[in-house]
Design a protein around this motif. Sequence first.
Motif, short mmCIF file in Angstrom:
data_model
loop_
_atom_site.label_atom_id
_atom_site.label_comp_id
_atom_site.label_asym_id
_atom_site.label_seq_id
_atom_site.Cartn_x
_atom_site.Cartn_y
_atom_site.Cartn_z
N UNK A 215 0.84 -1.19 0.00
CA UNK A 215 0.00 0.00 0.00
C UNK A 215 0.87 1.25 0.00
N UNK A 216 0.61 2.14 -0.94
CA UNK A 216 1.41 3.37 -1.03
C UNK A 216 2.74 3.20 -1.72
N UNK A 217 3.00 2.01 -2.25
CA UNK A 217 4.27 1.77 -2.92
C UNK A 217 4.32 2.42 -4.30
N UNK A 218 5.51 2.44 -4.87
CA UNK A 218 5.72 3.05 -6.18
C UNK A 218 5.15 2.15 -7.26
N UNK A 219 4.42 2.74 -8.22
CA UNK A 219 3.95 2.01 -9.39
C UNK A 219 4.58 2.63 -10.63
N UNK A 220 4.58 1.86 -11.72
CA UNK A 220 5.24 2.32 -12.94
C UNK A 220 4.30 2.13 -14.12
N UNK A 221 4.18 3.16 -14.94
CA UNK A 221 3.40 3.05 -16.17
C UNK A 221 4.18 2.20 -17.16
N UNK A 222 3.48 1.30 -17.86
CA UNK A 222 4.18 0.38 -18.75
C UNK A 222 4.85 1.11 -19.91
N UNK A 223 4.31 2.29 -20.30
CA UNK A 223 4.93 3.02 -21.40
C UNK A 223 6.18 3.77 -20.96
#
Length: 271
Positions: A167-175
């Motif tokens: 929860x609250x971790x970093x996410x990354x857009x696939x592009x």
Amino acid sequence: MPFDLGATVRLTGECRDPDGTLASAATAVVTVTLPDGMTVTPAVTEDPDTAGKYRADYVTTTPGRHSARWVWTEPAAAYTDVFDVQEEAPPTILSLHDARDHLNLVSTKDDGELRFWNSATTRAVEYFTGPVVARSFTEEHAARDARAVVLHRTPVLTVTAVESVLTGGVTYAVDSLHVDRDTGEVIRLDGGRLTGRLRFTYRAGRTVIPENILAGARIILEHLWLTQRGNRGGLAGGGQDLSDPIPGLGYAVPNRALQLLEADRLPPGVA
């Protein structure tokens, strides 16, 4: 043999008294446990012509291993069995038509068994080559300020999602990411680092299946199909192809099939 997703499974059970004689019960219940642990209790009917024989129809909704437990009272009896439901589009290298054609089968009466061995053939081929049939995979990686994350299955066709498990971790857009198709290495396009417990969803496999893999699959299918039939015929290619054991698969894969797959074989140590 596995049932198709959405098919009706006819469940049958026999209630017997302590002497082993078929007997009508005061109550009869069958409980189907789905792969996710949920349970359903389809309606049960007794065979009008044979006391003690019961049946129930269950329409499948979830792929995976199911259990069916019968419980009767007066007399008290119980029976448990399992059945499998395959995915909506089960991954197989060879189509059912191609498999039947290669084995010179005119009738469709053995299609259920043939589909089973066709699926087993795909697993055997992919043991050596990695994914052949394109499909989705999900796996988690612990990235600690990493320059790259290496996905387990190649060739990678596309990464469809990268999410933080925390929860609250970093996410990354696939592009914003680049993936190396052959190595499975994922990096950030901006040169930054990947961090956190990340869940990758991606598709891997081949959009075009090379002829050597198709040929290897045909040989393995033929080998599995005919050897499990005992004395009912040898291999079409002549002889029984008594190969040496292959690490991990024993005698399941003829050496001539392995030679065909060699060009696409995974490097040592790669699962």
